[in-house]
Design an enzyme around this catalytic site. Structure first.
Site, PDB file in Angstrom:
ATOM      1  N   CYS A   2       0.813  -1.207   0.000  1.00  0.00           N
ATOM      2  CA  CYS A   2       0.000   0.000   0.000  1.00  0.00           C
ATOM      3  C   CYS A   2       0.852   1.265   0.000  1.00  0.00           C
ATOM      4  O   CYS A   2       1.926   1.318   0.579  1.00  0.00           O
ATOM      5  CB  CYS A   2      -0.955   0.065   1.169  1.00  0.00           C
ATOM      6  SG  CYS A   2      -1.991  -1.374   1.306  1.00  0.00           S
ATOM      7  N   TRP A  74      -2.288  -3.029  -1.759  1.00  0.00           N
ATOM      8  CA  TRP A  74      -1.771  -4.390  -1.946  1.00  0.00           C
ATOM      9  C   TRP A  74      -2.435  -5.182  -0.836  1.00  0.00           C
ATOM     10  O   TRP A  74      -2.125  -5.018   0.340  1.00  0.00           O
ATOM     11  CB  TRP A  74      -0.251  -4.368  -1.781  1.00  0.00           C
ATOM     12  CG  TRP A  74       0.440  -5.665  -2.048  1.00  0.00           C
ATOM     13  CD1 TRP A  74       0.860  -6.145  -3.249  1.00  0.00           C
ATOM     14  CD2 TRP A  74       0.821  -6.653  -1.078  1.00  0.00           C
ATOM     15  NE1 TRP A  74       1.468  -7.363  -3.085  1.00  0.00           N
ATOM     16  CE2 TRP A  74       1.461  -7.696  -1.770  1.00  0.00           C
ATOM     17  CE3 TRP A  74       0.680  -6.767   0.308  1.00  0.00           C
ATOM     18  CZ2 TRP A  74       1.961  -8.834  -1.132  1.00  0.00           C
ATOM     19  CZ3 TRP A  74       1.171  -7.889   0.946  1.00  0.00           C
ATOM     20  CH2 TRP A  74       1.806  -8.907   0.223  1.00  0.00           C
ATOM     21  N   ASN A 100      -1.540   2.357   5.422  1.00  0.00           N
ATOM     22  CA  ASN A 100      -0.558   1.353   5.001  1.00  0.00           C
ATOM     23  C   ASN A 100      -0.086   0.650   6.274  1.00  0.00           C
ATOM     24  O   ASN A 100       0.382   1.302   7.203  1.00  0.00           O
ATOM     25  CB  ASN A 100       0.614   2.057   4.297  1.00  0.00           C
ATOM     26  CG  ASN A 100       1.848   1.167   4.163  1.00  0.00           C
ATOM     27  OD1 ASN A 100       2.970   1.641   4.230  1.00  0.00           O
ATOM     28  ND2 ASN A 100       1.670  -0.115   3.979  1.00  0.00           N
ATOM     29  N   GLY A 101      -0.226  -0.669   6.314  1.00  0.00           N
ATOM     30  CA  GLY A 101       0.198  -1.422   7.498  1.00  0.00           C
ATOM     31  C   GLY A 101      -0.827  -2.485   7.818  1.00  0.00           C
ATOM     32  O   GLY A 101      -1.666  -2.829   6.977  1.00  0.00           O
ATOM     33  N   GLU A 464      19.768 -15.323  -7.891  1.00  0.00           N
ATOM     34  CA  GLU A 464      19.135 -14.063  -8.268  1.00  0.00           C
ATOM     35  C   GLU A 464      18.499 -14.183  -9.657  1.00  0.00           C
ATOM     36  O   GLU A 464      17.397 -13.672  -9.895  1.00  0.00           O
ATOM     37  CB  GLU A 464      20.172 -12.929  -8.207  1.00  0.00           C
ATOM     38  CG  GLU A 464      19.690 -11.555  -8.626  1.00  0.00           C
ATOM     39  CD  GLU A 464      18.499 -11.011  -7.844  1.00  0.00           C
ATOM     40  OE1 GLU A 464      18.098 -11.596  -6.824  1.00  0.00           O
ATOM     41  OE2 GLU A 464      17.930  -9.993  -8.275  1.00  0.00           O
ATOM     42  N   LYS A 468      14.523 -13.505 -10.347  1.00  0.00           N
ATOM     43  CA  LYS A 468      14.002 -12.548 -11.343  1.00  0.00           C
ATOM     44  C   LYS A 468      13.027 -13.267 -12.273  1.00  0.00           C
ATOM     45  O   LYS A 468      11.964 -12.752 -12.585  1.00  0.00           O
ATOM     46  CB  LYS A 468      15.134 -11.950 -12.193  1.00  0.00           C
ATOM     47  CG  LYS A 468      16.049 -10.949 -11.538  1.00  0.00           C
ATOM     48  CD  LYS A 468      15.429  -9.631 -11.164  1.00  0.00           C
ATOM     49  CE  LYS A 468      14.871  -9.643  -9.778  1.00  0.00           C
ATOM     50  NZ  LYS A 468      15.586  -9.073  -8.720  1.00  0.00           N
ATOM     51  N   GLU A 471       9.628 -14.083 -10.475  1.00  0.00           N
ATOM     52  CA  GLU A 471       8.728 -12.996 -10.092  1.00  0.00           C
ATOM     53  C   GLU A 471       8.109 -12.262 -11.272  1.00  0.00           C
ATOM     54  O   GLU A 471       6.967 -11.808 -11.161  1.00  0.00           O
ATOM     55  CB  GLU A 471       9.378 -12.030  -9.091  1.00  0.00           C
ATOM     56  CG  GLU A 471      10.537 -11.243  -9.603  1.00  0.00           C
ATOM     57  CD  GLU A 471      11.182 -10.387  -8.519  1.00  0.00           C
ATOM     58  OE1 GLU A 471      10.494  -9.934  -7.604  1.00  0.00           O
ATOM     59  OE2 GLU A 471      12.402 -10.172  -8.611  1.00  0.00           O
ATOM     60  N   HIS A 487      22.751 -34.317  -6.055  1.00  0.00           N
ATOM     61  CA  HIS A 487      22.226 -34.829  -4.787  1.00  0.00           C
ATOM     62  C   HIS A 487      20.705 -34.805  -4.756  1.00  0.00           C
ATOM     63  O   HIS A 487      20.104 -34.847  -3.684  1.00  0.00           O
ATOM     64  CB  HIS A 487      22.816 -34.032  -3.617  1.00  0.00           C
ATOM     65  CG  HIS A 487      24.309 -34.163  -3.530  1.00  0.00           C
ATOM     66  ND1 HIS A 487      24.930 -35.339  -3.188  1.00  0.00           N
ATOM     67  CD2 HIS A 487      25.301 -33.289  -3.807  1.00  0.00           C
ATOM     68  CE1 HIS A 487      26.249 -35.179  -3.233  1.00  0.00           C
ATOM     69  NE2 HIS A 487      26.498 -33.923  -3.608  1.00  0.00           N
ATOM     70  N   LYS A 587       6.610  -3.588  -4.088  1.00  0.00           N
ATOM     71  CA  LYS A 587       8.010  -3.175  -3.998  1.00  0.00           C
ATOM     72  C   LYS A 587       8.519  -3.185  -2.559  1.00  0.00           C
ATOM     73  O   LYS A 587       9.646  -3.546  -2.296  1.00  0.00           O
ATOM     74  CB  LYS A 587       8.142  -1.772  -4.582  1.00  0.00           C
ATOM     75  CG  LYS A 587       9.558  -1.235  -4.610  1.00  0.00           C
ATOM     76  CD  LYS A 587      10.254  -1.684  -5.847  1.00  0.00           C
ATOM     77  CE  LYS A 587      11.722  -1.334  -5.861  1.00  0.00           C
ATOM     78  NZ  LYS A 587      12.488  -2.355  -6.589  1.00  0.00           N
TER      79      LYS A 587
HETATM   80  C1  F6R Z   1      12.999  -8.972  -5.794  1.00  0.00           C
HETATM   81  C2  F6R Z   1      12.781  -7.957  -4.779  1.00  0.00           C
HETATM   82  C3  F6R Z   1      12.531  -8.410  -3.393  1.00  0.00           C
HETATM   83  C4  F6R Z   1      13.260  -7.483  -2.399  1.00  0.00           C
HETATM   84  C5  F6R Z   1      12.887  -7.858  -0.954  1.00  0.00           C
HETATM   85  C6  F6R Z   1      13.651  -7.022   0.045  1.00  0.00           C
HETATM   86  O1  F6R Z   1      13.232  -8.400  -7.045  1.00  0.00           O
HETATM   87  O2  F6R Z   1      12.791  -6.798  -5.054  1.00  0.00           O
HETATM   88  O3  F6R Z   1      12.894  -9.736  -3.215  1.00  0.00           O
HETATM   89  O4  F6R Z   1      14.634  -7.621  -2.598  1.00  0.00           O
HETATM   90  O5  F6R Z   1      11.519  -7.682  -0.770  1.00  0.00           O
HETATM   91  O6  F6R Z   1      13.371  -5.663  -0.124  1.00  0.00           O
HETATM   92  P1  F6R Z   1      14.333  -4.562   0.474  1.00  0.00           P
HETATM   93  O7  F6R Z   1      15.633  -4.687  -0.218  1.00  0.00           O
HETATM   94  O8  F6R Z   1      13.634  -3.258   0.200  1.00  0.00           O
HETATM   95  O9  F6R Z   1      14.461  -4.837   1.948  1.00  0.00           O
END
Ligand code: F6R
Length: 592
Positions: A2, A74, A100-101, A464, A468, A471, A487, A587
Site C-alpha cells: 500500500c 496491496w 498502510n500497514g 538471483e 528474477k 517474479e 544430490h 516493492k
Molecule cells: C525482488 C525484490 C525483493 C526485495 C525484498 C527485500 O526483485 O525486489 O525480493 O529484494 O523484498 O526488499 P528490500 O531490499 O527493500 O528490503
C-alpha cells in the site's frame, strides 16, 4: 504493501494532484485505488484495479476540494474489491482514512465497535480506524485527540492519513512501523509513503519517526509525539529529481533501471570516501552476520563469500524473516550488516531491532531517511536513485558495489578496488548482449521450469537469476549450487528443463563446466554465461552469452547478473506480463 498520499493545496484542485502522486507509489501496490477529497462534504471514488483503468472510469470534477487523501492497495485483509479499497469512512461519512500497514487486533476492535452500533462495509482491518475515531469524537474529543486515543487501542503497524468534515482544512498523518514523509511545497503540504510521490511538487521533506503525528493545516506543518508534545524536525532537501522517476522512453521501468546500472554503480563508487571514514569508526569485530530478504539476501550471500575470502572472517547470512528464530549467536564482537533497498522491509526492521540490542549494526540502504537508516548504528547509502520496477535490478548491483567497497577497504585490497572501479565498463559489455538475449527469450518463453546453476560467487548470481525469472515471468526457476544438483534435483532434468549455467573464469570454472556437461547428457538445453573467449563453454552450450573475458569470478556477480535480468525481462514481455507490476508482489514489504 500500500501507498498513501495526502495533500492540502493553495489554489488547485486536489484530485488530479492526488492521482498523479499516488501513481508514483504504484510500485507499492496496484490491486485497488481510491481518492477522497473534502470541501463541504467528503467525496470518494475507489475501485479494484490499476490506476490507469481507474482514471478512465472516473470524472475528477466529481471530486472537488483543495485537500484530499489517496491510496494504492496491496491486499492483506480482504480481497481486492471495490468495497475493500481505501479510503474507508466512519458510519456518517464524515471521517476518511487511508492506511498502510496491518492492524493486528482489528477483529476484537471490530466486534466491540459493532456491539456499540457501528456499521462496517468492508472486510479490511483498516475500517476500524475511522469508526474508532468517530467513537472518540462523539465523546467530544478533537480529531487530533481522537486519533491519539485510537493509536493507543490499535496494535500493529500503520501510516495513516486522516481527514474529518468536523475539522475542515486539516489532514493528520501518523505513523508506527510503516513509512510516512511530509512534503513541504510553497504554501502546499503533502503526506506520502515515499519521496517519489511528491518530487513533482517539492524537494523539501520531513521524515516522520515511529509514534509521530503530523498536522497539516494549509499554512504550516506541526509535528507532535503521541503524548501531544510538539517536536522539532529537520527539513531535508531531496536530491532525487522528478525525471529520475520517469520511464524516459523505455517501455518499462525495469528495462530503464537495467540500463541505468552502470551509472548506479558509478554513484555507489562515489561513496568510497564515506566508507573509508566508516571503516575507521567501526569498533573491532571478529564475526559478520548479514541479514536481508529476497534480492538483498542474494547480495548478502555474495557478501559472505567476499568477507570470508578477503577478511577470512566467519560470516553468516540469515534471512530477515528467520532472524528471530536463529540469529547466529550474536555478541558485541559481531557486526550485523542489514541490506535493504527500501529500508522499510518489516522483516529486516524487526531483525535490526533484535540485533541492535546485542551487536554493532550497519544498514546498507537505498532510500534516504528510511526507517533502517534511522535505527541502525551505521549507514551506507547505495545511491542507486529511485527504483520503481518491483523487481530489484539497479539497487542489487549498487548493494553489491557497497559490499565490495566495504570488504575491500576493510581488507586494504587496493588491486581489486582498481578493478571494481572499472565495473561500469564491464557492465556496458553485458548490456550489449541485449539483442541476443531478446532472441533467446523468444525461444524459451513457453518453458515451465528452469534451473540456474553456479558455484562460489556465481551461486548467488544463479539464485538471483531464478528469482528474477519467477517474479516477473511466473515460470518456475530454481537457483542451485552447481555441485548440489547430483544430490537430488538432477532427477528433474530432461529436454524440457533448460539449465542456465553461470561460469566466469576462476577457481570454480572447471567444476561448473563438468556440472554443465552432466545436465547436458541428461538432454537439458544449456544457456551458458561466460568469458567471450571461453572455447570450452562455447563448444558445449546451446546458447552462449559471452562477454568480459578478463573479469575474475570474485567480481563477476555484478556484470553476470545483467544478462539474467534481461532474460527474465524479455521472457516476461514475450508472455504479455507487465514486468513492472508482477502479480501478488509489491516493492516494499511492510508486513511480516
Ligand atoms: C525482488 C525484490 C525483493 C526485495 C525484498 C527485500 O526483485 O525486489 O525480493 O529484494 O523484498 O526488499 P528490500 O531490499 O527493500 O528490503
Amino acid at each position: 504493501m500500500c501507498g498513501i498520499v495526502g495533500c492540502i493545496l493553495k489554489d488547485k484542485e486536489s484530485a488530479p494532484v492526488l492521482l498523479e502522486c499516488v501513481k508514483k507509489l504504484e510500485y507499492r501496490g496496484y490491486d485497488s485505488v481510491g481518492i477522497a477529497t473534502s470541501d463541504k462534504e467528503i467525496r470518494i471514488k475507489k475501485d479494484q484495479g490499476k490506476i490507469d483503468d481507474f482514471r478512465k472510469k472516473i470524472d475528477l470534477n466529481e471530486l472537488p476540494g483543495k485537500m484530499g487523501i489517496a491510496h494504492v492497495r496491496w491486499a492483506t485483509h480482504g480481497l481486492p474489491t471495490k468495497e475493500n479499497a481505501h479510503p474507508h469512512t466512519d458510519c456518517n461519512n464524515r471521517i476518511a482514512v487511508v492506511h498502510n500497514g496491518i492492524i493486528e487486533n482489528f477483529k476484537d476492535l471490530r466486534s466491540e465497535l459493532e456491539d456499540s452500533g457501528h456499521k462496517f462495509s468492508s472486510d479490511t482491518d483498516t475500517e476500524i480506524i475511522p469508526h474508532l475515531i468517530e467513537s472518540y469524537m462523539a465523546e467530544g474529543k478533537s480529531l487530533e485527540e481522537a486519533i491519539r486515543f485510537a493509536t493507543r487501542k490499535i496494535k500493529g503497524s500503520y501510516a495513516l492519513a486522516i481527514m474529518s468534515l468536523d475539522e475542515p482544512g486539516i489532514i493528520i498523518g501518523v505513523r508506527k512501523e510503516s513509512p510516512l514523509i511530509v512534503g513541504i511545497g510553497e504554501d502546499e503540504y503533502f503526506l506520502a509513503s515515499d519521496v517519489p510521490a511528491v518530487l513533482n511538487h517539492t524537494d523539501k521533506a520531513i521524515y516522520l519517526d515511529n509514534r509521530e503525528m503530523v498536522i497539516l493545516d494549509g499554512n504550516k506543518v506541526t509535528i507532535k509525539d503521541l503524548d501531544g508534545e510538539i517536536i522539532s524536525k529537520k527539513i531535508h532537501t531531496i536530491d532525487w529529481t522528478e525525471d529520475m522517476a520517469k520511464k524516459q522512453g523505455y517501455n518499462h521501468f525495469m528495462l530503464k533501471e537495467i540500463h541505468e546500472q552502470p551509472d548506479a554503480v558509478k554513484n555507489t563508487l562515489r561513496e568510497e570516501s564515506e566508507i573509508r571514514e566508516l571503516v575507521k569508526k567501526l569498533p573491532n569485530f571478529n564475526k559478520v552476520c548479514f541479514v536481508a530478504c529476497g534480492t538483498s539476501y542474494h547480495a548478502s550471500l555474495v557478501g559472505k563469500y567476499l568477507f570470508e575470502s578477503i577478511l577470512e572472517m566467519p560470516t553468516d547470512v540469515i534471512l530477515a524473516s528467520e532472524f528471530e528464530y536463529s540469529s547466529g549467536g550474536l555478541d558485541e564482537n559481531t557486526l550485523v550488516i542489514l541490506i535493504s533497498q527500501s529500508g522499510e522491509t518489516a522483516d529486516t526492521l524487526k531483525a535490526l531491532k533484535i540485533a541492535n540490542k546485542k551487536s554493532e549494526t550497519l544498514a546498507i540502504v537505498n532510500v534516504i531517511g528510511s526507517s533502517a537508516t534511522r535505527e541502525a548504528k551505521h549507514v551506507i547509502y547505495t545511491r542507486a536513485g529511485p527504483e520503481i520496477g518491483v523487481a530489484a535490478t539497479k539497487t542489487y548491483v549498487s548493494q553489491l558495489t557497497s559490499i565490495y567497497l566495504l570488504a575491500l577497504l576493510l581488507g586494504g585490497n587496493e588491486d581489486h578496488l582498481k578493478t571494481l572501479k572499472k565495473m561500469p565498463d564491464y557492465m556496458e559489455q553485458s548490456l550489449k548482449k541485449e539483442d541476443q538475449i531478446k532472441e533467446i527469450a523468444k525461444r524459451y518463453k513457453n518453458t515451465w521450469d528452469f534451473f540456474f546453476i553456479g558455484r562460489g560467487f556465481s551461486f548467488p548470481t544463479a539464485m538471483e537469476g531464478a528469482l528474477k525469472l519467477k517474479e516477473i515471468t511466473y515460470i518456475h526457476g530454481e537457483g542451485y549450487a552447481a555441485g548440489e544438483l547430483k544430490h537430488g534435483p538432477l532427477a528433474l532434468i530432461d529436454d524440457d528443463v533448460p539449465v542456465v549455467a553461470v561460469i566466469p573464469p576462476g577457481h570454480s570454472h572447471d567444476k561448473t563446466l563438468s556440472n554443465m556437461e552432466e545436465v547436458k547428457s541428461r538432454k537439458a538445453r544449456i544457456i551458458a554465461l561466460g568469458a567471450d573467449n571461453d572455447e570450452d563453454i562455447i563448444s558445449e552450450a546451446h546458447e552462449f552469452i559471452g562477454f568480459a573475458p578478463d573479469i575474475d569470478e570474485m567480481l563477476s556477480p555484478i556484470p553476470y547478473v545483467i544478462p539474467l535480468q534481461l532474460l527474465a525481462y524479455y521472457i516476461s514481455v514475450e508472455r504479455n506480463i507487465d514486468p513492472d507490476k508482477p502479480k501478488n508482489l509489491a516493492k516494499c514489504v511492510t508486513v511480516e
